[in-house]
Design a protein around this motif. Sequence first.
Motif, PDB file in Angstrom:
ATOM      1  N   GLY A   1       0.803  -1.218   0.000  1.00  0.00           N
ATOM      2  CA  GLY A   1       0.000   0.000   0.000  1.00  0.00           C
ATOM      3  C   GLY A   1       0.833   1.263   0.000  1.00  0.00           C
ATOM      4  N   LEU A   2       0.239   2.343   0.518  1.00  0.00           N
ATOM      5  CA  LEU A   2       0.905   3.640   0.564  1.00  0.00           C
ATOM      6  C   LEU A   2       0.781   4.242   1.959  1.00  0.00           C
ATOM      7  CD1 LEU A   2      -0.441   5.257  -2.757  1.00  0.00           C
ATOM      8  CD2 LEU A   2       1.689   3.975  -2.439  1.00  0.00           C
TER       9      LEU A   2
ATOM     10  N   VAL B   1      -3.578  -7.433   0.519  1.00  0.00           N
ATOM     11  CA  VAL B   1      -4.030  -6.633   1.653  1.00  0.00           C
ATOM     12  C   VAL B   1      -3.310  -5.292   1.583  1.00  0.00           C
ATOM     13  CG1 VAL B   1      -4.229  -6.474   4.159  1.00  0.00           C
ATOM     14  CG2 VAL B   1      -4.392  -8.713   3.031  1.00  0.00           C
ATOM     15  N   VAL B   2      -4.092  -4.211   1.448  1.00  0.00           N
ATOM     16  CA  VAL B   2      -3.544  -2.889   1.149  1.00  0.00           C
ATOM     17  C   VAL B   2      -3.697  -1.944   2.336  1.00  0.00           C
ATOM     18  CG1 VAL B   2      -3.690  -0.887  -0.382  1.00  0.00           C
ATOM     19  CG2 VAL B   2      -4.011  -3.196  -1.307  1.00  0.00           C
ATOM     20  N   HIS B   3      -2.592  -1.434   2.795  1.00  0.00           N
ATOM     21  CA  HIS B   3      -2.525  -0.496   3.924  1.00  0.00           C
ATOM     22  C   HIS B   3      -2.972   0.902   3.520  1.00  0.00           C
ATOM     23  CE1 HIS B   3      -0.554   1.742   7.275  1.00  0.00           C
ATOM     24  NE2 HIS B   3      -0.154   2.571   6.319  1.00  0.00           N
ATOM     25  N   THR B   4      -3.756   1.548   4.386  1.00  0.00           N
ATOM     26  CA  THR B   4      -4.007   2.992   4.294  1.00  0.00           C
ATOM     27  C   THR B   4      -3.573   3.624   5.613  1.00  0.00           C
ATOM     28  OG1 THR B   4      -6.294   2.905   5.123  1.00  0.00           O
ATOM     29  CG2 THR B   4      -5.975   2.650   2.744  1.00  0.00           C
TER      30      THR B   4
ATOM     31  N   LYS C   1      -5.917   9.950   5.519  1.00  0.00           N
ATOM     32  CA  LYS C   1      -6.489   8.693   5.053  1.00  0.00           C
ATOM     33  C   LYS C   1      -7.299   8.852   3.774  1.00  0.00           C
ATOM     34  CE  LYS C   1      -7.769   5.579   7.936  1.00  0.00           C
ATOM     35  NZ  LYS C   1      -6.838   4.492   7.487  1.00  0.00           N
ATOM     36  N   GLU C   2      -8.172   9.865   3.747  1.00  0.00           N
ATOM     37  CA  GLU C   2      -9.023  10.035   2.572  1.00  0.00           C
ATOM     38  C   GLU C   2      -8.186  10.350   1.331  1.00  0.00           C
ATOM     39  OE1 GLU C   2      -9.636  11.405   5.515  1.00  0.00           O
ATOM     40  OE2 GLU C   2     -11.483  10.383   6.126  1.00  0.00           O
ATOM     41  N   GLU C   3      -7.246  11.263   1.474  1.00  0.00           N
ATOM     42  CA  GLU C   3      -6.401  11.653   0.340  1.00  0.00           C
ATOM     43  C   GLU C   3      -5.604  10.467  -0.191  1.00  0.00           C
ATOM     44  OE1 GLU C   3      -2.407  14.366  -0.503  1.00  0.00           O
ATOM     45  OE2 GLU C   3      -3.537  14.642   1.359  1.00  0.00           O
ATOM     46  N   ILE C   4      -4.961   9.715   0.711  1.00  0.00           N
ATOM     47  CA  ILE C   4      -4.125   8.590   0.287  1.00  0.00           C
ATOM     48  C   ILE C   4      -4.974   7.458  -0.262  1.00  0.00           C
ATOM     49  CG2 ILE C   4      -2.389   6.911   0.999  1.00  0.00           C
ATOM     50  CD1 ILE C   4      -1.344   9.768   0.999  1.00  0.00           C
ATOM     51  N   THR C   5      -6.148   7.227   0.324  1.00  0.00           N
ATOM     52  CA  THR C   5      -7.035   6.168  -0.187  1.00  0.00           C
ATOM     53  C   THR C   5      -7.450   6.461  -1.622  1.00  0.00           C
ATOM     54  OG1 THR C   5      -7.862   5.667   2.041  1.00  0.00           O
ATOM     55  CG2 THR C   5      -9.188   4.906   0.182  1.00  0.00           C
ATOM     56  N   LYS C   6      -7.742   7.722  -1.912  1.00  0.00           N
ATOM     57  CA  LYS C   6      -8.085   8.096  -3.289  1.00  0.00           C
ATOM     58  C   LYS C   6      -6.929   7.808  -4.241  1.00  0.00           C
ATOM     59  CE  LYS C   6     -11.588  11.659  -2.432  1.00  0.00           C
ATOM     60  NZ  LYS C   6     -11.914  13.108  -2.527  1.00  0.00           N
ATOM     61  N   ILE C   7      -5.719   8.119  -3.804  1.00  0.00           N
ATOM     62  CA  ILE C   7      -4.543   7.850  -4.640  1.00  0.00           C
ATOM     63  C   ILE C   7      -4.388   6.349  -4.867  1.00  0.00           C
ATOM     64  CG2 ILE C   7      -2.027   7.998  -4.763  1.00  0.00           C
ATOM     65  CD1 ILE C   7      -2.242  10.631  -3.162  1.00  0.00           C
ATOM     66  N   ILE C   8      -4.574   5.566  -3.809  1.00  0.00           N
ATOM     67  CA  ILE C   8      -4.483   4.103  -3.916  1.00  0.00           C
ATOM     68  C   ILE C   8      -5.486   3.575  -4.938  1.00  0.00           C
ATOM     69  CG2 ILE C   8      -5.059   1.956  -2.685  1.00  0.00           C
ATOM     70  CD1 ILE C   8      -3.671   3.220  -0.214  1.00  0.00           C
ATOM     71  N   LEU C   9      -6.716   4.019  -4.834  1.00  0.00           N
ATOM     72  CA  LEU C   9      -7.749   3.557  -5.767  1.00  0.00           C
ATOM     73  C   LEU C   9      -7.446   4.003  -7.187  1.00  0.00           C
ATOM     74  CD1 LEU C   9     -10.932   4.127  -3.561  1.00  0.00           C
ATOM     75  CD2 LEU C   9      -9.785   1.954  -4.070  1.00  0.00           C
ATOM     76  N   ASP C  10      -6.907   5.200  -7.343  1.00  0.00           N
ATOM     77  CA  ASP C  10      -6.520   5.687  -8.671  1.00  0.00           C
ATOM     78  C   ASP C  10      -5.390   4.844  -9.258  1.00  0.00           C
ATOM     79  OD1 ASP C  10      -8.406   7.691  -8.644  1.00  0.00           O
ATOM     80  OD2 ASP C  10      -6.998   9.280  -8.046  1.00  0.00           O
TER      81      ASP C  10
END
Length: 256
Positions: free
Chosen positions: A102-103, A129-132, A137-146
């Motif tokens: 993850g990131l 299994v991907v770490h946030t 959290k919201e900003e990084i989760t968006k980047i992960i999904l992108d």
Amino acid sequence: MIDTHIHSDTRGLEDLELMAMCLDAVITLAHDPFEMKSIKVWEAHVEKILFNELERAKKVGLNLFVCVGMHPRAIPPEVDEALDKIKNYVKYDNVVGIGEIGLEKATKEEKEVFIKQLMLVEELKLPAVVHTPRRNKEEITKIILDEISTLNLKNKDIVIEHCNKETTKWVLDEGFYVGLTVQPGKLTPLEAVEIVKENKDFANKILLNSDCSSNASDVLAVPRTVLKMKINGIKKEIINKVAHKNAVDLFRLNIE
């Protein structure tokens, strides 16, 4: 009940025994116990989880499974060599996925390593299994999904961990699994219950975990949350999915 995300090497034997008394199985993952200054340090960490922790678990009757990978806070300099080693580690019987990956800060290096591990997940047809992070959290989760969306992966067996109320919706919209972590600073049992209630139509995509680690943790987080779900009138079928069945199906766990 199954706790899908712990770090057993950070807990005493008595905690593992307590888990064995309450849980059908747990999954322990690679993390960031110290700075990975070389591939040898990372290798020693993963092999400790893969071999030593299985032996410790057996002593107290804990059914332990393992995910291996490069945590974003624990990336060794020799990334490609580590990827080759992961291919060998996943051949062991108790290894059920790659993680946690993850990131953390979404640096260039983190993104590159994350993408390489996702491609390995695709190649090996294993769950990821991907770490946030706790911060942003919201900003990084968006980047992960992108980042995931750019790869057009066929494999959707990906758990986005440590979700909150808002990120849960984004993850479900993308068709991935939501990991609800009941741990101080993340979710309380009642907050997890509310998320399950609000997303009961997607109960087959939700998993519970404690993320037991060296941070403040509750080894009984999963059974405690299950109890709160029962008290709050959540149907047995939904409870069984989020606390047991989804984990068995996703990670293909061989348990009685």
